[in-house]
Design an enzyme around this catalytic site. Structure first.
Site, short mmCIF file in Angstrom:
data_model
loop_
_atom_site.label_atom_id
_atom_site.label_comp_id
_atom_site.label_asym_id
_atom_site.label_seq_id
_atom_site.Cartn_x
_atom_site.Cartn_y
_atom_site.Cartn_z
N ASP A 108 0.71 -1.08 -0.14
CA ASP A 108 -0.14 -0.13 -0.02
C ASP A 108 0.96 1.24 0.18
O ASP A 108 0.28 2.50 -0.12
CB ASP A 108 -1.01 -0.13 1.21
CG ASP A 108 -0.22 -0.19 2.67
OD1 ASP A 108 -0.81 -0.93 3.46
OD2 ASP A 108 0.94 0.11 2.70
N HIS A 123 6.78 -7.36 -1.72
CA HIS A 123 5.71 -7.76 -2.70
C HIS A 123 5.13 -6.77 -3.36
O HIS A 123 4.15 -6.95 -3.96
CB HIS A 123 4.44 -8.48 -1.53
CG HIS A 123 4.90 -9.75 -0.84
ND1 HIS A 123 4.20 -10.11 0.31
CD2 HIS A 123 5.97 -10.49 -0.89
CE1 HIS A 123 4.74 -11.05 0.69
NE2 HIS A 123 5.74 -11.36 -0.04
N CYS A 131 4.01 -3.10 -17.37
CA CYS A 131 3.87 -3.85 -18.61
C CYS A 131 3.96 -5.24 -18.35
O CYS A 131 4.88 -5.95 -18.19
CB CYS A 131 4.72 -3.43 -19.70
SG CYS A 131 4.34 -4.41 -21.09
N SER A 193 0.54 -12.40 10.11
CA SER A 193 0.12 -13.88 10.49
C SER A 193 1.19 -14.77 10.36
O SER A 193 1.12 -15.90 10.62
CB SER A 193 -1.07 -14.32 9.67
OG SER A 193 -0.75 -14.22 8.44
#
Ligand code: BV8
Length: 253
Positions: A108, A123, A131, A193
């Site tokens: 985010d 990530h 692209c 987690s």
């Protein structure tokens, strides 16, 4: 003296004395900014899907428009969100720890918006697109009738600049994160987690090389080792308390 949040004095001392602090954050750190965690039930249109069904190359191949629209839905939440006290405390920690490596699983971008200088985005970041053929990264693009939009240079579909399940993590990011786990003397795992690999292995890597490890989470599951601190707490409350307990200058009065 038990402080307001009953933070173990050993952890406060370890943070104050640490030469290199490594922090791994997960969706729990952004939850207090109103961004649902990865495993919370999806809402509305998305309730019928599990994230793993959408966050994969196969899903994108099968239904690029659905996957693109899922990320557009999440992107508008992220753009509207604000960093919370947990993000801000980690940016503040950068000013106190001799060396801080911030590793995030979150896509985010809120750590950078909170002022962290160089978060390792294991990530990726869904506010960027790339692209699907050339790999060129775009921070902005024209949204039109066609979804996913075509790459401005080659016309292939754009995709979110994130790591999907079954895709390799960016090698440089993973290497920097691994090195930090191997060399830190304090490792904080916050709001995760600890399910998704290889990020989930980082606390154990730090523990095995002798770092002090603290797990700060809402449903803490003891899984690293006996020398670990487990704090069942909200990151937006605990992190500011921990950093001020370790570094607040005594008031002059
Ligand atoms: C890879 C980007 C190989 C996309 C994400 C079997 C065993 C082990 C591994 C595997 C396996 N089968 C498959 C794998 C590999 C797989 C994996 O780990 N699967 C899991 C499900 C078992 N991993 C991969 O595929 C990775 N790649 O292995 O590649 C390879 C190598 C070479 C060549 C080719 C391939 C890629 C994984 C990356 C996937 N992408 N995100 C997107 O976001 O759309 S993962 C995504 O889910 C997030 O990034 C994050 O990592 C994860 C969610 O986890 P959390 O962040 O922890 O969030 P979660 O909701 O789970 O937990 C939040 C916690 O916060 C909770 O505990 C909650 O209690 C707590 N909390 C809530 N509020 C608060 C709080 N805590 C504190 N304060 C609060 N206020």
């Amino acid at each position: 003296m038990a402080n307001a949040h009953d933070i173990p004095s050993g952890l406060i001392t370890a943070l104050r004395a640490a030469r290199h602090v490594a922090v791994l954050t997960g969706a729990g750190v952004s939850a207090e900014s109103g961004i649902p965690t990865f495993r919370e039930a999806q809402t509305g249109l998305w309730a019928q899907y599990s994230p793993e069904d959408l966050a994969s190359p196969d899903a994108f191949r099968r239904n690029p428009r659905l996957v693109w629209e899922w990320y557009a839905w999440r992107r508008q939440m992220v753009v509207a969100a604000q960093p919370n006290p947990g993000h801000i405390a980690l940016a503040e920690l950068e000013r106190h720890a001799p060396r801080l490596t911030l590793i995030t699983q979150n896509v985010d971008g809120l750590h950078r918006r909170a002022g962290s200088a160089d978060p390792i985005e294991l990530h990726g970041n869904l506010t960027r697109a790339r692209c699907s053929v050339e790999g060129t990264i775009y921070a902005s693009w024209a949204e039109g009738e066609v979804a996913p939009p075509p790459c401005p240079s080659c016309g292939a579909p754009l995709r979110p600049d994130v790591v999907w399940f079954g895709e390799a993590l960016p090698p440089a990011a993973l290497e920097r994160a691994w090195d930090a786990a191997m060399t830190c003397d304090l490792f904080l795992s916050v709001g995760t987690s600890g399910v998704v690999e290889p990020a989930a292995s980082l606390p154990r890597v730090a523990y095995d090389q002798g770092a002090t490890v603290a797990v700060i989470n809402l449903d803490v599951t003891g899984s690293v080792g006996p020398r670990t601190y487990y704090l069942n707490a909200r990151s937006g409350v605990l992190l500011p308390a921990l950093i001020s307990a370790a570094f607040a200058r005594p008031s002059s009065s």
